[in-house]
Design a protein around this motif. Structure first.
Motif, PDB file in Angstrom:
ATOM      1  N   GLU A 152       0.803  -1.227   0.000  1.00 33.52           N
ATOM      2  CA  GLU A 152       0.000   0.000   0.000  1.00 33.52           C
ATOM      3  C   GLU A 152       0.836   1.277   0.000  1.00 33.52           C
TER       4      GLU A 152
ATOM      5  N   ALA B  70      -0.442   3.764  -2.615  1.00 35.02           N
ATOM      6  CA  ALA B  70      -1.647   4.492  -2.202  1.00 35.02           C
ATOM      7  C   ALA B  70      -1.293   5.624  -1.240  1.00 35.02           C
ATOM      8  N   TRP B  71      -0.310   5.382  -0.365  1.00 30.35           N
ATOM      9  CA  TRP B  71       0.100   6.428   0.568  1.00 30.35           C
ATOM     10  C   TRP B  71       0.796   7.570  -0.155  1.00 30.35           C
TER      11      TRP B  71
ATOM     12  N   CYS C 192       0.272   8.625  -3.244  1.00 33.07           N
ATOM     13  CA  CYS C 192      -0.562   9.304  -4.233  1.00 33.07           C
ATOM     14  C   CYS C 192      -1.143  10.593  -3.655  1.00 33.07           C
ATOM     15  N   PRO C 193      -0.797  11.760  -4.220  1.00 40.17           N
ATOM     16  CA  PRO C 193      -1.323  13.019  -3.680  1.00 40.17           C
ATOM     17  C   PRO C 193      -2.801  13.235  -3.996  1.00 40.17           C
TER      18      PRO C 193
ATOM     19  N   ASP D 252      -5.085  10.747  -3.990  1.00 37.88           N
ATOM     20  CA  ASP D 252      -5.848   9.666  -3.366  1.00 37.88           C
ATOM     21  C   ASP D 252      -6.608   8.854  -4.418  1.00 37.88           C
ATOM     22  N   ALA D 253      -5.893   8.513  -5.504  1.00 36.84           N
ATOM     23  CA  ALA D 253      -6.517   7.808  -6.622  1.00 36.84           C
ATOM     24  C   ALA D 253      -6.324   6.298  -6.557  1.00 36.84           C
TER      25      ALA D 253
ATOM     26  N   TYR E 264      -6.351   2.591  -4.515  1.00 37.20           N
ATOM     27  CA  TYR E 264      -6.867   1.821  -3.385  1.00 37.20           C
ATOM     28  C   TYR E 264      -6.273   0.426  -3.458  1.00 37.20           C
TER      29      TYR E 264
ATOM     30  N   ASN F  98      -8.276   5.040  -9.728  1.00 35.49           N
ATOM     31  CA  ASN F  98      -9.349   5.891 -10.216  1.00 35.49           C
ATOM     32  C   ASN F  98      -8.736   6.946 -11.140  1.00 35.49           C
TER      33      ASN F  98
ATOM     34  N   ARG G 189      -9.297  10.751 -10.841  1.00 36.68           N
ATOM     35  CA  ARG G 189      -8.496  11.500  -9.872  1.00 36.68           C
ATOM     36  C   ARG G 189      -7.018  11.543 -10.221  1.00 36.68           C
ATOM     37  N   CYS G 190      -6.514  10.524 -10.906  1.00 33.44           N
ATOM     38  CA  CYS G 190      -5.075  10.392 -11.158  1.00 33.44           C
ATOM     39  C   CYS G 190      -4.563  11.595 -11.942  1.00 33.44           C
TER      40      CYS G 190
ATOM     41  N   CYS H 276       3.588   7.272  -7.314  1.00 29.78           N
ATOM     42  CA  CYS H 276       3.297   5.884  -6.962  1.00 29.78           C
ATOM     43  C   CYS H 276       4.389   4.957  -7.495  1.00 29.78           C
TER      44      CYS H 276
END
Length: 190
Positions: free
Chosen positions: A55, A58-59, A61-62, A64-65, A67, A92, A95-96, A102
């Motif tokens: 993960e 995910a952490w 990613c600015p 939050d795209a 999961y 997502n 949002r990306c 990442c």
């Protein structure tokens, strides 16, 4: 008064230039080699997934795209060489922002970005890519997970000694590497 003629001067100077038209859907123009497009989850040479479900992507990613939900590997059902694997993986693309943070955060180099740039759709749900859509295709010689580890006995064989395991026993004997006598893996992987 002269601003009026300056504006028309720009218009008239571009009127007689050759128009460049790209036939986009038929003639697919290539992207720049380092373009950050759609993500891809990579595999090891035997088909096991490189993602260990940590993960960190995910952490990082600015937007939050991303999961990720990790799952535990068992000896009967193994998806990656480590203890865990990415059971649920979603990106997502609404949002990306394509920043590539990442990719930098991934410790196993599982996540990379391809040059594919056609990500438009008229349905918002279709722009949430799942693990099945992001996984790299199986190449010849790869086996669909879950299956036992083929490139060694533990995850260190995959991450530390990976390139040496791809050589045959004869090549490793010629190079003077130890541990070739009782190595069932060397002949399986070419």
């Amino acid at each position: 008064m002269f601003d009026f003629f300056k504006g028309f001067g720009v218009t008239f100077s571009t009127m007689f230039k050759k128009v460049v038209t790209e036939e986009y859907p038929e003639d697919f123009p290539p992207a720049a080699p380092r373009y950050h497009g759609r993500h891809q989850l990579n595999r090891h040479p035997d088909g096991l997934e490189k993602c260990v479900g940590c993960e960190l992507c995910a952490w990082a990613c600015p937007a939050d795209a991303i999961y990720v939900e990790g799952g535990d590997n068992t000896e009967e059902e193994r998806y990656s060489p480590g203890e865990r694997y990415g059971a649920i993986y979603q990106i997502n693309y609404l949002r990306c922002i394509g920043c590539g943070l990442c990719i930098e955060a991934c410790p196993t180099r599982s996540l990379t970005m391809t040059n594919f740039y056609e990500l438009a759709d008229d349905n918002r749900q279709d722009l949430i890519y799942t693990k099945e859509q992001l996984l790299a295709p199986l190449l010849p010689g790869m086996e669909q997970p879950p299956h036992p580890m083929r490139l060694g006995n533990d995850e260190q064989d995959y991450y530390v000694q990976g390139p040496t395991l791809a050589r045959t026993s004869a090549q490793r004997t010629a190079a003077g590497e130890p541990g070739v006598e009782n190595d069932p893996v060397g002949e399986q992987v070419r």
